[in-house]
Scaffold this motif. Structure first.
Motif, mmCIF file in Angstrom:
data_model
loop_
_atom_site.group_PDB
_atom_site.id
_atom_site.type_symbol
_atom_site.label_atom_id
_atom_site.label_comp_id
_atom_site.label_asym_id
_atom_site.label_seq_id
_atom_site.Cartn_x
_atom_site.Cartn_y
_atom_site.Cartn_z
ATOM 1 N N LEU A 158 53.968 50.615 10.763
ATOM 2 C CA LEU A 158 54.361 51.876 11.375
ATOM 3 C C LEU A 158 53.325 52.963 11.132
ATOM 4 C CD1 LEU A 158 58.093 51.943 10.177
ATOM 5 C CD2 LEU A 158 57.269 51.377 12.479
ATOM 6 N N LYS A 159 53.252 53.911 12.060
ATOM 7 C CA LYS A 159 52.371 55.057 11.937
ATOM 8 C C LYS A 159 53.151 56.287 12.376
ATOM 9 C CE LYS A 159 47.982 56.941 13.473
ATOM 10 N NZ LYS A 159 46.787 56.740 14.265
ATOM 11 N N LYS A 160 53.032 57.376 11.606
ATOM 12 C CA LYS A 160 53.736 58.608 11.955
ATOM 13 C C LYS A 160 53.114 59.220 13.201
ATOM 14 C CE LYS A 160 55.502 62.937 10.188
ATOM 15 N NZ LYS A 160 55.638 63.819 9.030
ATOM 16 N N ILE A 161 53.984 59.674 14.104
ATOM 17 C CA ILE A 161 53.528 60.376 15.302
ATOM 18 C C ILE A 161 54.343 61.663 15.446
ATOM 19 C CG2 ILE A 161 52.812 58.266 16.484
ATOM 20 C CD1 ILE A 161 55.395 58.562 18.224
ATOM 21 N N ASN A 162 53.787 62.610 16.171
ATOM 22 C CA ASN A 162 54.528 63.823 16.516
ATOM 23 C C ASN A 162 55.257 63.545 17.817
ATOM 24 O OD1 ASN A 162 53.721 65.449 14.330
ATOM 25 N ND2 ASN A 162 51.756 65.817 15.314
ATOM 26 N N SER A 163 56.584 63.558 17.762
ATOM 27 C CA SER A 163 57.387 63.255 18.941
ATOM 28 C C SER A 163 58.779 63.838 18.763
ATOM 29 C CB SER A 163 57.492 61.739 19.134
ATOM 30 O OG SER A 163 58.331 61.420 20.218
ATOM 31 N N SER A 164 59.389 64.198 19.855
ATOM 32 C CA SER A 164 60.802 64.547 19.811
ATOM 33 C C SER A 164 61.597 63.248 19.775
ATOM 34 C CB SER A 164 61.175 65.356 21.053
ATOM 35 O OG SER A 164 61.066 64.541 22.201
ATOM 36 N N ASN A 206 52.459 58.032 1.890
ATOM 37 C CA ASN A 206 51.796 56.721 1.785
ATOM 38 C C ASN A 206 51.517 56.122 3.165
ATOM 39 O OD1 ASN A 206 52.052 56.101 -1.298
ATOM 40 N ND2 ASN A 206 54.055 56.881 -0.665
ATOM 41 N N PRO A 207 50.718 56.795 3.999
ATOM 42 C CA PRO A 207 50.502 56.275 5.352
ATOM 43 C C PRO A 207 49.838 54.904 5.385
ATOM 44 C CG PRO A 207 49.016 58.113 4.894
ATOM 45 C CD PRO A 207 50.000 58.047 3.762
ATOM 46 N N GLY A 208 48.976 54.607 4.431
ATOM 47 C CA GLY A 208 48.338 53.285 4.398
ATOM 48 C C GLY A 208 49.343 52.185 4.122
ATOM 49 N N ALA A 209 50.230 52.396 3.152
ATOM 50 C CA ALA A 209 51.265 51.409 2.840
ATOM 51 C C ALA A 209 52.293 51.332 3.968
ATOM 52 C CB ALA A 209 51.939 51.750 1.512
ATOM 53 N N LEU A 210 52.583 52.463 4.605
ATOM 54 C CA LEU A 210 53.500 52.464 5.746
ATOM 55 C C LEU A 210 52.968 51.526 6.834
ATOM 56 C CD1 LEU A 210 55.999 53.781 7.171
ATOM 57 C CD2 LEU A 210 54.380 55.438 8.109
ATOM 58 N N GLY A 213 66.267 70.391 15.906
ATOM 59 C CA GLY A 213 65.034 70.212 15.146
ATOM 60 C C GLY A 213 64.448 68.832 15.339
ATOM 61 N N ALA A 214 63.147 68.760 15.201
ATOM 62 C CA ALA A 214 62.441 67.494 15.392
ATOM 63 C C ALA A 214 62.631 66.581 14.177
ATOM 64 C CB ALA A 214 60.960 67.745 15.621
ATOM 65 N N PRO A 215 62.886 65.304 14.425
ATOM 66 C CA PRO A 215 62.951 64.338 13.334
ATOM 67 C C PRO A 215 61.540 63.885 12.970
ATOM 68 C CG PRO A 215 63.303 63.205 15.379
ATOM 69 C CD PRO A 215 63.144 64.674 15.715
ATOM 70 N N ARG A 216 61.445 63.063 11.950
ATOM 71 C CA ARG A 216 60.175 62.377 11.663
ATOM 72 C C ARG A 216 60.218 61.063 12.446
ATOM 73 N NH1 ARG A 216 59.749 63.038 5.200
ATOM 74 N NH2 ARG A 216 61.976 63.435 5.286
ATOM 75 N N ALA A 266 57.015 57.650 3.315
ATOM 76 C CA ALA A 266 56.129 57.315 4.435
ATOM 77 C C ALA A 266 55.066 58.391 4.639
ATOM 78 C CB ALA A 266 56.948 57.125 5.707
ATOM 79 N N ASP A 267 55.461 59.652 4.529
ATOM 80 C CA ASP A 267 54.510 60.752 4.704
ATOM 81 C C ASP A 267 53.450 60.765 3.606
ATOM 82 O OD1 ASP A 267 55.987 61.465 6.915
ATOM 83 O OD2 ASP A 267 56.889 63.247 5.979
#
Length: 101
Positions: free
Chosen positions: A38-44, A28-32, A92-95, A25-26
């Motif tokens: 889905l889109k990666k976000i910074n979050s706890s 291939n953000p376009g394919a994700l 620790g923070a997850p993805r 996922a990290d």
């Protein structure tokens, strides 16, 4: 002859270990976005939006040292996978991958 096994996983997405999905996922953000919405976000984990996919790395928070863990946020701070429960917030923070469409 046996029927071919059909996979719901799009071509090129690793289906061996949970953390490998996060790696893919990290990279291939376009394919994700197009394949999974889905889109990666910074979050706890505690602040991850409902419906988000949480990926814990191998060994993180006591999850499998080989495969890590993947789960879906069902309600704030609570997620389900092969079991449901409150998410860890002190290891620790997850993805986090949030649904966007």
């Amino acid at each position: 002859s046996p029927k071919p096994r059909i996979s719901a996983v799009p071509q090129g997405v690793p289906a061996t270990s949970a953390y490998q999905f996060g790696d893919w996922a990290d990279q291939n953000p376009g394919a994700l976005l197009s394949d999974f919405g889905l889109k990666k976000i910074n979050s706890s984990a505690a602040n991850a939006p409902v419906g988000s996919v949480i990926v814990w790395d191998a060994g993180q928070c006591g999850f499998s040292a080989v495969h890590g863990h993947i789960e879906i946020v069902a309600s704030p701070g609570y997620a389900c996978s092969d079991f449901c429960g409150y998410m860890y917030n002190d290891c620790g923070a997850p993805r986090v991958y949030m649904p966007v469409k």
